[in-house]
Each structure stands twice: as structure tokens, then as C-alpha cells.
Design a protein around this motif. Structure first.
Motif, PDB file in Angstrom:
ATOM      1  N   VAL A  90      -4.231 -10.269  -7.368  1.00 31.84           N
ATOM      2  CA  VAL A  90      -2.932 -10.013  -6.566  1.00 31.84           C
ATOM      3  C   VAL A  90      -2.224 -11.287  -6.382  1.00 31.84           C
ATOM      4  N   LEU A  91      -1.079 -11.239  -6.653  1.00 26.77           N
ATOM      5  CA  LEU A  91      -0.092 -12.425  -6.730  1.00 26.77           C
ATOM      6  C   LEU A  91       0.048 -12.807  -5.214  1.00 26.77           C
ATOM      7  N   THR A  92      -0.297 -14.124  -4.682  1.00 21.43           N
ATOM      8  CA  THR A  92      -0.058 -14.674  -3.520  1.00 21.43           C
ATOM      9  C   THR A  92       0.989 -15.628  -3.306  1.00 21.43           C
ATOM     10  N   GLU A  93       1.734 -16.031  -4.772  1.00 18.06           N
ATOM     11  CA  GLU A  93       2.940 -16.797  -4.455  1.00 18.06           C
ATOM     12  C   GLU A  93       4.186 -15.901  -4.133  1.00 18.06           C
ATOM     13  N   PRO A  94       4.615 -16.508  -2.909  1.00 18.71           N
ATOM     14  CA  PRO A  94       5.657 -15.518  -2.331  1.00 18.71           C
ATOM     15  C   PRO A  94       7.235 -15.679  -2.775  1.00 18.71           C
ATOM     16  N   ASP A  95       7.592 -16.957  -3.491  1.00 15.63           N
ATOM     17  CA  ASP A  95       9.070 -17.366  -3.802  1.00 15.63           C
ATOM     18  C   ASP A  95       9.517 -16.956  -4.965  1.00 15.63           C
ATOM     19  N   HIS A  96       8.445 -16.731  -5.862  1.00 15.91           N
ATOM     20  CA  HIS A  96       8.951 -16.344  -7.292  1.00 15.91           C
ATOM     21  C   HIS A  96       8.520 -15.168  -7.722  1.00 15.91           C
ATOM     22  N   PHE A  97       7.319 -14.489  -7.056  1.00 19.50           N
ATOM     23  CA  PHE A  97       6.320 -13.574  -7.593  1.00 19.50           C
ATOM     24  C   PHE A  97       6.331 -12.478  -6.388  1.00 19.50           C
ATOM     25  N   GLY A  98       7.101 -12.683  -5.240  1.00 16.41           N
ATOM     26  CA  GLY A  98       7.148 -11.528  -4.143  1.00 16.41           C
ATOM     27  C   GLY A  98       5.534 -11.331  -3.717  1.00 16.41           C
ATOM     28  N   GLY A  99       4.769 -12.368  -3.958  1.00 18.79           N
ATOM     29  CA  GLY A  99       3.206 -11.864  -3.360  1.00 18.79           C
ATOM     30  C   GLY A  99       3.030 -12.357  -2.069  1.00 18.79           C
ATOM     31  N   SER A 100       1.780 -12.258  -1.544  1.00 15.74           N
ATOM     32  CA  SER A 100       1.485 -12.792  -0.157  1.00 15.74           C
ATOM     33  C   SER A 100      -0.229 -12.699  -0.123  1.00 15.74           C
ATOM     34  N   VAL A 101      -0.643 -13.646   0.920  1.00 17.34           N
ATOM     35  CA  VAL A 101      -2.152 -13.376   1.153  1.00 17.34           C
ATOM     36  C   VAL A 101      -2.186 -12.205   2.135  1.00 17.34           C
ATOM     37  N   GLU A 102      -1.373 -11.789   2.787  1.00 13.75           N
ATOM     38  CA  GLU A 102      -1.525 -10.569   3.487  1.00 13.75           C
ATOM     39  C   GLU A 102      -1.776  -9.494   2.702  1.00 13.75           C
ATOM     40  N   ALA A 103      -1.132  -9.330   1.422  1.00 15.80           N
ATOM     41  CA  ALA A 103      -1.062  -8.236   0.407  1.00 15.80           C
ATOM     42  C   ALA A 103      -2.618  -8.346  -0.186  1.00 15.80           C
ATOM     43  N   LEU A 104      -3.040  -9.651  -0.449  1.00 14.24           N
ATOM     44  CA  LEU A 104      -4.473  -9.629  -1.051  1.00 14.24           C
ATOM     45  C   LEU A 104      -5.658  -9.276  -0.021  1.00 14.24           C
ATOM     46  N   GLN A 105      -5.323  -9.724   1.212  1.00 15.41           N
ATOM     47  CA  GLN A 105      -6.358  -9.263   2.347  1.00 15.41           C
ATOM     48  C   GLN A 105      -6.297  -7.753   2.320  1.00 15.41           C
ATOM     49  N   ALA A 106      -5.138  -6.935   2.414  1.00 14.62           N
ATOM     50  CA  ALA A 106      -5.268  -5.631   2.261  1.00 14.62           C
ATOM     51  C   ALA A 106      -5.711  -4.862   1.288  1.00 14.62           C
ATOM     52  N   VAL A 107      -5.509  -5.506  -0.058  1.00 13.32           N
ATOM     53  CA  VAL A 107      -5.843  -4.941  -1.145  1.00 13.32           C
ATOM     54  C   VAL A 107      -7.598  -4.956  -1.309  1.00 13.32           C
ATOM     55  N   ARG A 108      -8.112  -6.398  -0.764  1.00 12.00           N
ATOM     56  CA  ARG A 108      -9.504  -6.425  -0.835  1.00 12.00           C
ATOM     57  C   ARG A 108     -10.130  -5.597   0.315  1.00 12.00           C
ATOM     58  N   GLU A 109      -9.467  -5.283   1.490  1.00  9.07           N
ATOM     59  CA  GLU A 109     -10.116  -4.429   2.432  1.00  9.07           C
ATOM     60  C   GLU A 109     -10.159  -2.771   1.919  1.00  9.07           C
ATOM     61  N   ALA A 110      -9.337  -2.309   0.913  1.00  6.11           N
ATOM     62  CA  ALA A 110      -9.072  -0.782   0.564  1.00  6.11           C
ATOM     63  C   ALA A 110      -9.880  -0.769  -0.675  1.00  6.11           C
ATOM     64  N   VAL A 111     -10.252  -1.855  -1.572  1.00  7.20           N
ATOM     65  CA  VAL A 111     -11.018  -1.379  -2.839  1.00  7.20           C
ATOM     66  C   VAL A 111     -12.392  -2.069  -2.961  1.00  7.20           C
ATOM     67  N   SER A 112     -13.324  -1.755  -3.636  1.00  2.00           N
ATOM     68  CA  SER A 112     -14.691  -2.179  -3.742  1.00  2.00           C
ATOM     69  C   SER A 112     -14.816  -3.083  -4.975  1.00  2.00           C
ATOM     70  N   VAL A 113     -13.822  -3.065  -5.759  1.00  2.00           N
ATOM     71  CA  VAL A 113     -13.954  -4.063  -7.027  1.00  2.00           C
ATOM     72  C   VAL A 113     -13.622  -5.457  -6.711  1.00  2.00           C
ATOM     73  N   PRO A 114     -13.910  -6.459  -7.481  1.00  2.00           N
ATOM     74  CA  PRO A 114     -13.426  -7.830  -7.444  1.00  2.00           C
ATOM     75  C   PRO A 114     -12.118  -7.818  -7.331  1.00  2.00           C
ATOM     76  N   VAL A 115     -11.537  -8.922  -6.450  1.00  2.00           N
ATOM     77  CA  VAL A 115     -10.262  -9.105  -6.492  1.00  2.00           C
ATOM     78  C   VAL A 115      -9.923 -10.652  -6.603  1.00  2.00           C
ATOM     79  N   LEU A 116      -9.065 -10.984  -7.424  1.00  2.00           N
ATOM     80  CA  LEU A 116      -8.584 -12.232  -7.922  1.00  2.00           C
ATOM     81  C   LEU A 116      -7.441 -12.635  -7.508  1.00  2.00           C
ATOM     82  N   ARG A 117      -7.417 -13.821  -6.910  1.00  2.00           N
ATOM     83  CA  ARG A 117      -6.167 -14.338  -6.223  1.00  2.00           C
ATOM     84  C   ARG A 117      -5.384 -15.132  -7.311  1.00  2.00           C
ATOM     85  N   LYS A 118      -4.284 -14.775  -7.817  1.00  2.00           N
ATOM     86  CA  LYS A 118      -3.394 -15.224  -8.432  1.00  2.00           C
ATOM     87  C   LYS A 118      -2.200 -16.145  -7.905  1.00  2.00           C
TER      88      LYS A 118
END
Length: 254
Positions: A90-118
Motif C-alpha cells: 500500500v502506497l502511503t506517499e500522499p503528494d505524488h502517489f495519492g496514498g495515505s496511512v489511513e488506507a494502509l490501516q484499512a487494508v491491513r484490517e480487511a485482509v489476512s496476508v502481510p501488508v507492505l508499506r511503500k
């Protein structure tokens, strides 16, 4: 710990802008502690199931794509897992990739596989912005790579150290990296050369996990990376563009 290197004039302007923004980005209030899902274990399960180990990336946009993908990150991640992805990036870089830490949090809560922060992480405190199972560290941008690897592990995260040259691989290994990413994209020019993994894979010992990054769009590209020695792959745009579950399934199929 985790100091950045001096400005690299060889970088593409878009990457210099990324680093400038990253240097100003906020950090966590206190160190995170993660009961991490094992990335190596996920790769092993994929191999045992006859799937190609794949880290599928939730990627809203990037400096090398036009426009922004209107997609729910949780729905995208769930489709990737349904398609057989071993892990989610999950991209967490907001300015150039449109990512967010909130998106990563939500994804990690929703899936059971490992989640990588990019992200473009430059300082230890930036590791504390969000809990993740694994975290990308880019060797080119860190003077104290060993310190950042240690800091990530202290928090329970698996560091995936991205490289693009033989020297960077040697630096990563000397710093204790056990998961090495080889990026086919040159950050100096943002161009992709798929022969990068072909050339550099022999420099990664069998004791380390090799992840091929960038430019992997087709089953033929996947097979080329695997033949070169990649244990797994990280794929974003080729999965995000179109039917996410079907695109994932196509790349994990043997």
C-alpha cells in the motif's frame, strides 16, 4: 538513525520532488509495535500452493502514470487476495502517489496476508506513522541503512530493501538485509529496463529473498523474472488497470 544521503543530482526531477516532500512529512508520536504477518511465510505458502509469490500493490497514481485511479483501496486489496496475491503493498506517499496511512490501516484490517508499506522513508521516526507487516527502505536514499533496518525490525516489521545496482545490493547485504528488492526502474531517469534483474540476481545469495520490482506486466515478464532468480515480484500498475482480481490471478498462475 536513518539519516538521508546528500542530494543526488542524478535523480529525475520528480524523484527529487518526492524526497523533498518526504523530508518534511510527519512522523508517529511513539514507536509502533507490530505483531507482524510473515512475508517469507506468505511466499512459502504460495510456492506450496503452486502460485507465484506476488506482492500486489494498491497504487492510486504515480509520477509515471497519467490521471488517478478511482478505486477503494480495501476493495482493491480484497480483489488482489481473491486473485491469489501473497501480500499487499500500500502506497502511503500522499503528494505524488495519492496514498495515505489511513488506507494502509484499512487494508491491513480487511485482509489476512502481510501488508507492505511503500513510501520514501528517510528517518526512523517516520516508521511510526502506521503499523505494517513490512516496510520498503530504498538503499539509494539512506546513509544509515543498517540503522533503519534495525529500527524496522525492532518494531516487528520486515524491511524490504530496494536496490538498483550491484553496489547497492552489497551495501544492503552488509547492512543485514534479508529481503532484497531489485528495481527495474532507474530512479535517475524513471525508465524501465527488465534486464536489470537478469544482471543483478546473481549478486543476491540464496539465503536472501529476491523480489523483482517494476515493469512486470505480462506472464512472459513474470516468467523472465522467475528464470532470472526472483523469489517473488511486486506489481502495481499492471494489476490496478482493469479487472484487479483477474489481473492478479493471471500473474500468480503457473
Amino acid at each position: 538513525m536513518g539519516t538521508t544521503k546528500q542530494p543526488d543530482e542524478g535523480l529525475a526531477p520528480a524523484v527529487r520532488d518526492l524526497l523533498a516532500a518526504a523530508s518534511e512529512r510527519s512522523r508517529g508520536d511513539k514507536p509502533v509495535s507490530v505483531e507482524a504477518r510473515s512475508l517469507s511465510g506468505a511466499f512459502e505458502r504460495a510456492e506450496a500452493d503452486g502460485r507465484t509469490p506476488l506482492i500486489a500493490e494498491v497504487k492510486p497514481t504515480s509520477p509515471t502514470t497519467s490521471g488517478e485511479r478511482d478505486v477503494d483501496p480495501v476493495a482493491a486489496a480484497e480483489s488482489m487476495v481473491a486473485g491469489g496475491a501473497s501480500a499487499i503493498s500500500v502506497l502511503t506517499e500522499p503528494d505524488h502517489f495519492g496514498g495515505s496511512v489511513e488506507a494502509l490501516q484499512a487494508v491491513r484490517e480487511a485482509v489476512s496476508v502481510p501488508v507492505l508499506r511503500k513510501d520514501f522513508l528517510l528517518r526512523e521516526a517516520q516508521l511510526d506513522a502506521v503499523a505494517a507487516d513490512a516496510v520498503l527502505l530504498i538503499a539509494r536514499f539512506l546513509d544509515d541503512l543498517e540503522g533503519m533496518i534495525e529500527a524496522a525490525r525492532d518494531r516487528g516489521m520486515t524491511p524490504l530493501v530496494e536496490t538498483h545496482t550491484r553496489d547497492e545490493i552489497e551495501t544492503a547485504l552488509a547492512a543485514g538485509a534479508e529481503v532484497i528488492g531489485v528495481n527495474n526502474r532507474d530512479l535517475a531517469t524513471l525508465t524501465v529496463d527488465r534486464s536489470t534483474v537478469d544482471r543483478l540476481a546473481p549478486a543476491v545469495p540464496d539465503s536472501a529473498t529476491l523480489v523483482a520490482e517494476s515493469g512486470i506486466e505480462t506472464a512472459a515478464h513474470r516468467d523472465r523474472m522467475r528464470k532470472a532468480g526472483a523469489d517473488g515480484m511486486l506489481v502495481g500498475s499492471a494489476i490496478m488497470d482493469g479487472d484487479i482480481e483477474a489481473n492478479t490471478r493471471r500473474l500468480v498462475a503457473r
